[in-house]
Design a protein around this motif. Sequence first.
Motif, PDB file in Angstrom:
ATOM      1  N   ILE A   1      36.225  38.216  45.910  1.00 22.88           N
ATOM      2  CA  ILE A   1      36.350  38.424  47.341  1.00 22.88           C
ATOM      3  C   ILE A   1      37.761  38.914  47.679  1.00 22.88           C
ATOM      4  CG2 ILE A   1      37.060  36.040  47.791  1.00 22.88           C
ATOM      5  CD1 ILE A   1      35.444  36.157  50.390  1.00 22.88           C
ATOM      6  N   ARG A   2      37.886  39.766  48.639  1.00 19.28           N
ATOM      7  CA  ARG A   2      39.192  40.277  49.080  1.00 19.28           C
ATOM      8  C   ARG A   2      39.847  39.283  50.027  1.00 19.28           C
ATOM      9  NH1 ARG A   2      37.599  46.504  50.821  1.00 19.28           N
ATOM     10  NH2 ARG A   2      36.939  47.242  48.737  1.00 19.28           N
ATOM     11  N   ALA A   3      41.164  39.380  50.156  1.00 22.00           N
ATOM     12  CA  ALA A   3      41.922  38.494  51.032  1.00 22.00           C
ATOM     13  C   ALA A   3      41.480  38.647  52.485  1.00 22.00           C
ATOM     14  CB  ALA A   3      43.404  38.783  50.909  1.00 22.00           C
ATOM     15  N   ALA A   4      41.188  39.893  52.934  1.00 27.09           N
ATOM     16  CA  ALA A   4      40.766  40.111  54.319  1.00 27.09           C
ATOM     17  C   ALA A   4      39.473  39.358  54.615  1.00 27.09           C
ATOM     18  CB  ALA A   4      40.579  41.608  54.585  1.00 27.09           C
ATOM     19  N   ASP A   5      38.564  39.301  53.652  1.00 29.03           N
ATOM     20  CA  ASP A   5      37.302  38.574  53.849  1.00 29.03           C
ATOM     21  C   ASP A   5      37.526  37.068  53.837  1.00 29.03           C
ATOM     22  OD1 ASP A   5      35.945  40.999  53.954  1.00 29.03           O
ATOM     23  OD2 ASP A   5      35.592  41.010  51.776  1.00 29.03           O
TER      24      ASP A   5
ATOM     25  N   GLY B   1      44.861  38.151  45.287  1.00 28.12           N
ATOM     26  CA  GLY B   1      44.863  37.669  43.918  1.00 28.12           C
ATOM     27  C   GLY B   1      45.274  36.212  43.774  1.00 28.12           C
ATOM     28  N   PHE B   2      45.748  35.569  44.899  1.00 25.66           N
ATOM     29  CA  PHE B   2      46.196  34.161  44.862  1.00 25.66           C
ATOM     30  C   PHE B   2      45.342  33.248  45.738  1.00 25.66           C
ATOM     31  CE2 PHE B   2      49.853  36.620  43.568  1.00 25.66           C
ATOM     32  CZ  PHE B   2      50.343  35.900  42.494  1.00 25.66           C
ATOM     33  N   LEU B   3      44.290  33.809  46.336  1.00 22.37           N
ATOM     34  CA  LEU B   3      43.359  32.979  47.103  1.00 22.37           C
ATOM     35  C   LEU B   3      42.177  32.696  46.179  1.00 22.37           C
ATOM     36  CD1 LEU B   3      43.580  34.958  50.486  1.00 22.37           C
ATOM     37  CD2 LEU B   3      44.921  32.971  49.727  1.00 22.37           C
ATOM     38  N   PHE B   4      42.389  31.729  45.297  1.00 26.96           N
ATOM     39  CA  PHE B   4      41.477  31.533  44.173  1.00 26.96           C
ATOM     40  C   PHE B   4      40.084  31.156  44.650  1.00 26.96           C
ATOM     41  CE2 PHE B   4      39.741  29.673  40.328  1.00 26.96           C
ATOM     42  CZ  PHE B   4      40.227  30.534  39.351  1.00 26.96           C
TER      43      PHE B   4
ATOM     44  N   SER C   1      41.499  41.704  38.472  1.00 23.78           N
ATOM     45  CA  SER C   1      40.812  42.050  39.724  1.00 23.78           C
ATOM     46  C   SER C   1      39.974  43.323  39.569  1.00 23.78           C
ATOM     47  CB  SER C   1      41.832  42.237  40.855  1.00 23.78           C
ATOM     48  OG  SER C   1      42.614  43.407  40.649  1.00 23.78           O
ATOM     49  N   LEU C   2      40.435  44.281  38.752  1.00 22.31           N
ATOM     50  CA  LEU C   2      39.668  45.500  38.492  1.00 22.31           C
ATOM     51  C   LEU C   2      38.428  45.174  37.654  1.00 22.31           C
ATOM     52  CD1 LEU C   2      42.617  47.938  37.681  1.00 22.31           C
ATOM     53  CD2 LEU C   2      41.204  47.924  39.762  1.00 22.31           C
ATOM     54  N   VAL C   3      38.607  44.327  36.651  1.00 26.79           N
ATOM     55  CA  VAL C   3      37.474  43.918  35.824  1.00 26.79           C
ATOM     56  C   VAL C   3      36.419  43.229  36.682  1.00 26.79           C
ATOM     57  CG1 VAL C   3      36.762  42.369  33.957  1.00 26.79           C
ATOM     58  CG2 VAL C   3      38.834  43.733  33.718  1.00 26.79           C
TER      59      VAL C   3
ATOM     60  N   PRO D   1      47.397  49.989  40.180  1.00 29.00           N
ATOM     61  CA  PRO D   1      47.820  49.941  41.577  1.00 29.00           C
ATOM     62  C   PRO D   1      48.945  48.932  41.758  1.00 29.00           C
ATOM     63  CG  PRO D   1      45.694  48.896  41.338  1.00 29.00           C
ATOM     64  CD  PRO D   1      46.016  49.514  40.009  1.00 29.00           C
ATOM     65  N   PRO D   2      49.643  48.904  42.906  1.00 22.37           N
ATOM     66  CA  PRO D   2      50.776  47.986  43.115  1.00 22.37           C
ATOM     67  C   PRO D   2      50.429  46.518  42.958  1.00 22.37           C
ATOM     68  CG  PRO D   2      50.718  49.660  44.814  1.00 22.37           C
ATOM     69  CD  PRO D   2      49.452  49.794  44.034  1.00 22.37           C
ATOM     70  N   GLY D   3      49.179  46.164  43.219  1.00 23.07           N
ATOM     71  CA  GLY D   3      48.787  44.770  43.112  1.00 23.07           C
ATOM     72  C   GLY D   3      47.296  44.626  42.954  1.00 23.07           C
ATOM     73  N   PRO D   4      46.808  43.378  42.901  1.00 24.85           N
ATOM     74  CA  PRO D   4      45.367  43.134  42.756  1.00 24.85           C
ATOM     75  C   PRO D   4      44.580  43.711  43.932  1.00 24.85           C
ATOM     76  CG  PRO D   4      46.627  41.131  42.320  1.00 24.85           C
ATOM     77  CD  PRO D   4      47.588  42.115  42.908  1.00 24.85           C
ATOM     78  N   ILE D   5      43.326  44.030  43.691  1.00 28.25           N
ATOM     79  CA  ILE D   5      42.451  44.548  44.735  1.00 28.25           C
ATOM     80  C   ILE D   5      41.383  43.515  45.114  1.00 28.25           C
ATOM     81  CG2 ILE D   5      42.849  46.922  43.998  1.00 28.25           C
ATOM     82  CD1 ILE D   5      40.016  46.846  42.728  1.00 28.25           C
ATOM     83  N   SER D   6      41.458  42.310  44.505  1.00 21.77           N
ATOM     84  CA  SER D   6      40.520  41.235  44.812  1.00 21.77           C
ATOM     85  C   SER D   6      41.100  39.936  44.275  1.00 21.77           C
ATOM     86  CB  SER D   6      39.136  41.516  44.211  1.00 21.77           C
ATOM     87  OG  SER D   6      39.202  41.394  42.796  1.00 21.77           O
ATOM     88  N   ASN D   7      40.368  38.866  44.485  1.00 19.38           N
ATOM     89  CA  ASN D   7      40.744  37.546  43.944  1.00 19.38           C
ATOM     90  C   ASN D   7      39.789  37.218  42.800  1.00 19.38           C
ATOM     91  OD1 ASN D   7      42.867  36.340  45.956  1.00 19.38           O
ATOM     92  ND2 ASN D   7      41.294  37.323  47.230  1.00 19.38           N
TER      93      ASN D   7
END
Length: 551
Positions: free
Chosen positions: A315-319, A364-367, A419-421, A492-498
């Motif tokens: 899940i993404r941080a925005a969600d 990436g830190f909202l486990f 996060s890409l995997v 990319p600069p950082g994770p794209i998901s958690n």
Amino acid sequence: MTEYGRGSGSQPWHPEDPLYGDRGYDGQQYAQPQPPYGQQQHYPEQQQYGWDPSHTAGGQYAGNAGDPYAAQHTGGYGDGRQDPYGAPGGYPQAEHPQAQHPQSPQHPQAQHPQAQQQTPYVGEQRQGQHEQLRQPQAPAGPAGDEWRTEPDEEKLSFFDDDPADHGPDAEDDAEAADEPRGRGRERRGKGKGKKNKRRSGTACLLVAVVLVGVVGGGGYLAYDYWQSHFGPAPDYEGEGDGQVQVEIPKGSSLTQMGQALEKAGVVKSVGAFTEAAAKKSIQPGTYTLRKEMSGAAAVAMMTDSGNFLTLREGIRAADVYAAIDKKLELKAGTTKEVAKSQVKNLGLPDWAGGDPNLKDPLEGFLFPSQYSAGKGTKPEDILRQMVARAKKNYDEQDLAGKAKDLGLKSPLQVITVASLVQVEGKYKHDFDKISRVIYNRLKPDNKETYGLLDFDSTVNYARSQSTLDTGAVSDLRKFKDPYNTYNVKGLPPGPISNPGMDALKSALEPTPGPWYYFVSVNENETLFAVTNEEHNKNRQRYEQEHKKAGS
């Protein structure tokens, strides 16, 4: 025993003695029948009395020519002196022929030292004494101790203790141990009256203490066994107070859950929790509970779905922010503003931020897990729970140490790969190979994609969308965004998901292989390719599968 011409101590019989070998009753030696008076046998080789027979009055005793003991039967010594122990006309009649005669200055042994030497018994006693010597009577005097049949009081028991043993007489007993047997017994005989044994009070007390300890210990063990197997488990009362977070790992049993709660001070015992949680379904996750709750209260709080927020993997941080607002019935965007304003107070590790191109430092830190989100919970409290859970898992995997082995610059890049995997791989059984494809494409000598990842997932993240139709590749390469891997080489600069733990482990341990491409045909099959030509054939298969599913 002491006779004329014998020493004062007990002496061995001469092998040629007529009495040699005959020990009588119970080994007691007694005299054999003697020859009639005047027919005594003489043994030239034996030691005779120490005085000269020629000194006797008259030369020889009448009727006993050549008898060297004639002086004895006349009651004198042959020099005119009267034998104080003798009697006219014969050997002195003693009540006990074996009794010893006290030494005196006038005794022949005192005048003739040679008489102290051992002279074998030659049977000179009268016929009337023979029967008396045959009797199996115990000798008189100290030697009689050898024939005592009473038990030795000194060997009664180790509990016995005689105060006299520690007094002056104890030294006498010690000295007697080094003396000959006859004399040692004589010395010990002096203290016989003091050998009244008594049971030691100390030993009795010791036995009593041991018995009390055994009985008491056995009683305690029995009570403890009864309480642990049949008695009620120790438990608190009420709903508790305060606040504490407890993490329940995936796959935990009820006992393991109870152990985690007991360690955190939530319940008083594991049994209190397991008894209350019987036949209940408790999900893994992070729970916000209270201190010193009853087992039933803790179980009720952990099974009330209205108190929890569950986040899926990937899940993404925005969600996540939107889900918290909905759960806590807050205005949309409230949690997103809190995350942005308090990002430094939520417990992120030092290596989490720093890149100015990061869209969200909490990504990436909202486990993904289950978290307590009951009524009255604040958004920052839930975010803090999530960050703490992620940080703990990342520390356990040693991301900082393994990043260098993988050729990555920081632990944050490891989370980015994970996060890409998580997003690109629809199914967990494909995670390890997809991770290998990512690392192969990141190689600078890559001749297939030339260092570009070319992932649609990064485009969707950059555009804050989620779709399979991202457009033509030529158009994607023109899209300018740090997260667009069709335009920017590398990660990319950082994770794209958690990501979850499965994706993270695949990022740390990719499967060896030469693949550069992959496409998921269906949920059971993902096709991997080394060249672009092979990949195009796999894509055609993918399109055919989707046409069948749509028709």
